[in-house]
Design a protein around this motif. Structure first.
Motif, PDB file in Angstrom:
ATOM      1  N   HIS A  81       0.815  -1.219   0.000  1.00 21.48           N
ATOM      2  CA  HIS A  81       0.000   0.000   0.000  1.00 21.48           C
ATOM      3  C   HIS A  81       0.847   1.267   0.000  1.00 21.48           C
ATOM      4  O   HIS A  81       2.003   1.255   0.404  1.00 21.48           O
ATOM      5  N   GLN A  82       0.176   2.359  -0.399  1.00 21.84           N
ATOM      6  CA  GLN A  82       0.832   3.655  -0.318  1.00 21.84           C
ATOM      7  C   GLN A  82       1.015   4.037   1.160  1.00 21.84           C
ATOM      8  O   GLN A  82       0.151   3.713   1.990  1.00 21.84           O
ATOM      9  N   LEU A  83       2.117   4.695   1.453  1.00 18.17           N
ATOM     10  CA  LEU A  83       2.407   5.093   2.838  1.00 18.17           C
ATOM     11  C   LEU A  83       2.091   6.577   3.032  1.00 18.17           C
ATOM     12  O   LEU A  83       2.188   7.351   2.076  1.00 18.17           O
ATOM     13  N   VAL A  84       1.806   6.957   4.273  1.00 19.57           N
ATOM     14  CA  VAL A  84       1.614   8.397   4.521  1.00 19.57           C
ATOM     15  C   VAL A  84       2.880   9.168   4.124  1.00 19.57           C
ATOM     16  O   VAL A  84       2.789  10.300   3.635  1.00 19.57           O
ATOM     17  N   PHE A  85       4.047   8.545   4.278  1.00 22.99           N
ATOM     18  CA  PHE A  85       5.295   9.245   3.954  1.00 22.99           C
ATOM     19  C   PHE A  85       5.470   9.437   2.446  1.00 22.99           C
ATOM     20  O   PHE A  85       6.221  10.307   2.022  1.00 22.99           O
ATOM     21  N   ASP A  86       4.772   8.638   1.640  1.00 19.06           N
ATOM     22  CA  ASP A  86       4.823   8.867   0.179  1.00 19.06           C
ATOM     23  C   ASP A  86       4.195  10.217  -0.163  1.00 19.06           C
ATOM     24  O   ASP A  86       4.449  10.773  -1.233  1.00 19.06           O
ATOM     25  N   LEU A  87       3.331  10.712   0.749  1.00 17.74           N
ATOM     26  CA  LEU A  87       2.700  12.018   0.499  1.00 17.74           C
ATOM     27  C   LEU A  87       3.604  13.165   0.947  1.00 17.74           C
ATOM     28  O   LEU A  87       3.251  14.325   0.820  1.00 17.74           O
ATOM     29  N   MET A  88       4.776  12.821   1.513  1.00 20.25           N
ATOM     30  CA  MET A  88       5.668  13.853   2.083  1.00 20.25           C
ATOM     31  C   MET A  88       7.031  13.796   1.402  1.00 20.25           C
ATOM     32  O   MET A  88       8.048  14.098   2.019  1.00 20.25           O
ATOM     33  N   ARG A  89       7.043  13.409   0.129  1.00 21.23           N
ATOM     34  CA  ARG A  89       8.337  13.152  -0.530  1.00 21.23           C
ATOM     35  C   ARG A  89       9.248  14.367  -0.569  1.00 21.23           C
ATOM     36  O   ARG A  89      10.458  14.236  -0.624  1.00 21.23           O
ATOM     37  N   ASP A  90       8.649  15.580  -0.545  1.00 19.34           N
ATOM     38  CA  ASP A  90       9.484  16.784  -0.639  1.00 19.34           C
ATOM     39  C   ASP A  90      10.148  17.147   0.678  1.00 19.34           C
ATOM     40  O   ASP A  90      10.980  18.049   0.727  1.00 19.34           O
ATOM     41  N   VAL A  91       9.775  16.469   1.752  1.00 21.37           N
ATOM     42  CA  VAL A  91      10.369  16.791   3.059  1.00 21.37           C
ATOM     43  C   VAL A  91      11.738  16.129   3.144  1.00 21.37           C
ATOM     44  O   VAL A  91      11.869  14.922   2.910  1.00 21.37           O
ATOM     45  N   ILE A  92      12.743  16.919   3.480  1.00 17.69           N
ATOM     46  CA  ILE A  92      14.106  16.371   3.560  1.00 17.69           C
ATOM     47  C   ILE A  92      14.186  15.325   4.683  1.00 17.69           C
ATOM     48  O   ILE A  92      13.516  15.460   5.714  1.00 17.69           O
ATOM     49  N   ASN A  93      14.929  14.283   4.434  1.00 19.38           N
ATOM     50  CA  ASN A  93      15.104  13.192   5.412  1.00 19.38           C
ATOM     51  C   ASN A  93      13.773  12.619   5.887  1.00 19.38           C
ATOM     52  O   ASN A  93      13.590  12.339   7.077  1.00 19.38           O
ATOM     53  N   VAL A  94      12.868  12.448   4.954  1.00 25.99           N
ATOM     54  CA  VAL A  94      11.523  11.972   5.323  1.00 25.99           C
ATOM     55  C   VAL A  94      11.579  10.611   6.018  1.00 25.99           C
ATOM     56  O   VAL A  94      10.748  10.296   6.869  1.00 25.99           O
ATOM     57  N   GLU A  95      12.620   9.825   5.687  1.00 23.79           N
ATOM     58  CA  GLU A  95      12.714   8.482   6.277  1.00 23.79           C
ATOM     59  C   GLU A  95      13.003   8.519   7.776  1.00 23.79           C
ATOM     60  O   GLU A  95      12.893   7.518   8.461  1.00 23.79           O
ATOM     61  N   ARG A  96      13.330   9.690   8.298  1.00 24.08           N
ATOM     62  CA  ARG A  96      13.575   9.778   9.748  1.00 24.08           C
ATOM     63  C   ARG A  96      12.290  10.043  10.527  1.00 24.08           C
ATOM     64  O   ARG A  96      12.279  10.062  11.753  1.00 24.08           O
ATOM     65  N   LEU A  97      11.214  10.302   9.803  1.00 26.17           N
ATOM     66  CA  LEU A  97       9.951  10.636  10.482  1.00 26.17           C
ATOM     67  C   LEU A  97       9.187   9.370  10.867  1.00 26.17           C
ATOM     68  O   LEU A  97       9.352   8.329  10.237  1.00 26.17           O
ATOM     69  N   HIS A  98       8.355   9.483  11.872  1.00 23.49           N
ATOM     70  CA  HIS A  98       7.436   8.384  12.209  1.00 23.49           C
ATOM     71  C   HIS A  98       6.085   8.987  12.584  1.00 23.49           C
ATOM     72  O   HIS A  98       5.995  10.168  12.931  1.00 23.49           O
ATOM     73  N   THR A  99       5.068   8.171  12.510  1.00 22.71           N
ATOM     74  CA  THR A  99       3.744   8.651  12.896  1.00 22.71           C
ATOM     75  C   THR A  99       3.590   8.467  14.408  1.00 22.71           C
ATOM     76  O   THR A  99       4.162   7.553  14.995  1.00 22.71           O
ATOM     77  N   VAL A 100       2.813   9.344  15.002  1.00 25.72           N
ATOM     78  CA  VAL A 100       2.564   9.259  16.449  1.00 25.72           C
ATOM     79  C   VAL A 100       1.349   8.344  16.617  1.00 25.72           C
ATOM     80  O   VAL A 100       0.217   8.752  16.396  1.00 25.72           O
ATOM     81  N   GLY A 101       1.609   7.090  16.926  1.00 29.23           N
ATOM     82  CA  GLY A 101       0.531   6.105  16.907  1.00 29.23           C
ATOM     83  C   GLY A 101       0.134   5.830  15.464  1.00 29.23           C
ATOM     84  O   GLY A 101       0.814   6.276  14.520  1.00 29.23           O
ATOM     85  N   ARG A 102      -0.947   5.116  15.307  1.00 27.24           N
ATOM     86  CA  ARG A 102      -1.374   4.748  13.951  1.00 27.24           C
ATOM     87  C   ARG A 102      -2.866   4.960  13.779  1.00 27.24           C
ATOM     88  O   ARG A 102      -3.624   4.819  14.740  1.00 27.24           O
ATOM     89  N   LEU A 103      -3.240   5.269  12.558  1.00 30.19           N
ATOM     90  CA  LEU A 103      -4.657   5.209  12.180  1.00 30.19           C
ATOM     91  C   LEU A 103      -4.787   4.066  11.184  1.00 30.19           C
ATOM     92  O   LEU A 103      -3.860   3.802  10.412  1.00 30.19           O
ATOM     93  N   ASP A 104      -5.926   3.397  11.196  1.00 32.94           N
ATOM     94  CA  ASP A 104      -6.138   2.302  10.253  1.00 32.94           C
ATOM     95  C   ASP A 104      -6.097   2.841   8.818  1.00 32.94           C
ATOM     96  O   ASP A 104      -6.348   4.026   8.580  1.00 32.94           O
ATOM     97  N   LYS A 105      -5.904   1.926   7.883  1.00 28.20           N
ATOM     98  CA  LYS A 105      -5.821   2.322   6.459  1.00 28.20           C
ATOM     99  C   LYS A 105      -7.067   3.117   6.026  1.00 28.20           C
ATOM    100  O   LYS A 105      -6.975   4.094   5.299  1.00 28.20           O
ATOM    101  N   ASP A 106      -8.231   2.689   6.527  1.00 30.22           N
ATOM    102  CA  ASP A 106      -9.463   3.348   6.076  1.00 30.22           C
ATOM    103  C   ASP A 106      -9.857   4.539   6.948  1.00 30.22           C
ATOM    104  O   ASP A 106     -10.856   5.208   6.668  1.00 30.22           O
ATOM    105  N   THR A 107      -9.121   4.811   8.007  1.00 29.37           N
ATOM    106  CA  THR A 107      -9.445   5.956   8.875  1.00 29.37           C
ATOM    107  C   THR A 107      -8.839   7.226   8.292  1.00 29.37           C
ATOM    108  O   THR A 107      -7.716   7.212   7.772  1.00 29.37           O
ATOM    109  N   THR A 108      -9.594   8.325   8.392  1.00 27.94           N
ATOM    110  CA  THR A 108      -9.104   9.623   7.904  1.00 27.94           C
ATOM    111  C   THR A 108      -8.877  10.551   9.106  1.00 27.94           C
ATOM    112  O   THR A 108      -9.235  10.224  10.230  1.00 27.94           O
TER     113      THR A 108
END
Ligand code: URA
Length: 235
Positions: A81-108
């Motif tokens: 699946h697409q990742l939330v970080f795929d939506l942040m590709r322009d952010v430098i060092n995006v791979e260092r980021l993490h989400t604070v907890g998780r939302l399900d795939k279908d949750t907005t």
């Protein structure tokens, strides 16, 4: 600070890629090609170039809110699946980021994203009970005693401890605002399952005192304000 550490802190290079870049002659310190990763860098005075571009010192952690769209997952990798970080590709060092907890795939809705592990631990730690409010749409009309059962704590399937008291505000018989004070696995869906219902859509409106910015369209994100960051610091 060592040059290789400086590069891994302030560019997308890992420590070992930094060593390779130095060996390949891609790094200059004060106008001369660097020879080794062990060279000491003075942050205030030394100028480091990577492929001719000045490396700016990354002075702090980063904090974002995203309006998470449906269909993307809160993970740093997923073959499917697409990742939330795929939506942040322009952010430098995006791979260092993490989400604070998780939302399900279908949750907005409101998703916090950072590279500050202490800050995210503060928010997700069961000790702190930061409230989270979810707008929830249901398959069936809600039973009459739902509010009191949420307030009393609900026994979830396969769990010994009931949920902490949660507040339910009925918008209609099939739309509610539920405020919970913990973050168990699929908690909202399981709470409504325990009430004999089924969640058809779930949208997080706020976490702690921080609400989703209404200007953000699904998939958009912005940096948090200092006040929003500080909203999660212990009193
Ligand atoms: N509860 C759920 O069931 N799903 C979420 O995504 C968040 C809370």
């Amino acid at each position: 600070m060592r040059l290789d550490k400086f590069l891994s802190d302030n560019t997308p290079l890992t420590r070992s890629l930094a060593t390779k870049a130095i060996k390949a002659g891609r790094i200059q310190v004060n106008g001369s090609k660097a020879k080794s990763g062990s060279v000491k860098i003075q942050l205030e005075t030394d100028q480091v170039l990577f492929d001719g571009q000045l490396v700016a010192v990354n002075i702090g952690c980063r904090y974002f809110m995203m309006h998470k769209p449906q269909g993307v997952v809160c993970a740093n990798s997923d073959g499917e699946h697409q990742l939330v970080f795929d939506l942040m590709r322009d952010v430098i060092n995006v791979e260092r980021l993490h989400t604070v907890g998780r939302l399900d795939k279908d949750t907005t809705g409101l998703l916090l994203i950072t590279d500050d592990g202490q800050w995210s631990h503060q928010i997700t730690s069961p000790k702190h009970h930061f409230e989270k409010t979810y707008r929830t749409w249901l398959a069936e009309p809600l039973i009459a005693e739902a509010e009191s059962r949420c307030e009393a704590g609900i026994e979830l399937k396969d769990e010994l401890k009931p949920t902490l008291p949660a507040q339910l505000k009925r918008i209609s018989d099939v739309e509610v605002l539920l405020t919970i004070h913990e973050g168990r696995y699929h908690q909202v869906k399981r709470m409504f399952a325990a009430l004999g219902n089924r969640v058809t859509a779930l949208h997080r409106e706020s976490v702690g005192g921080v609400a989703l910015d209404e200007q953000l369209k699904p998939g958009e994100f912005r940096a948090l304000t200092p006040e929003e960051i500080l909203a999660f610091k212990p009193a």
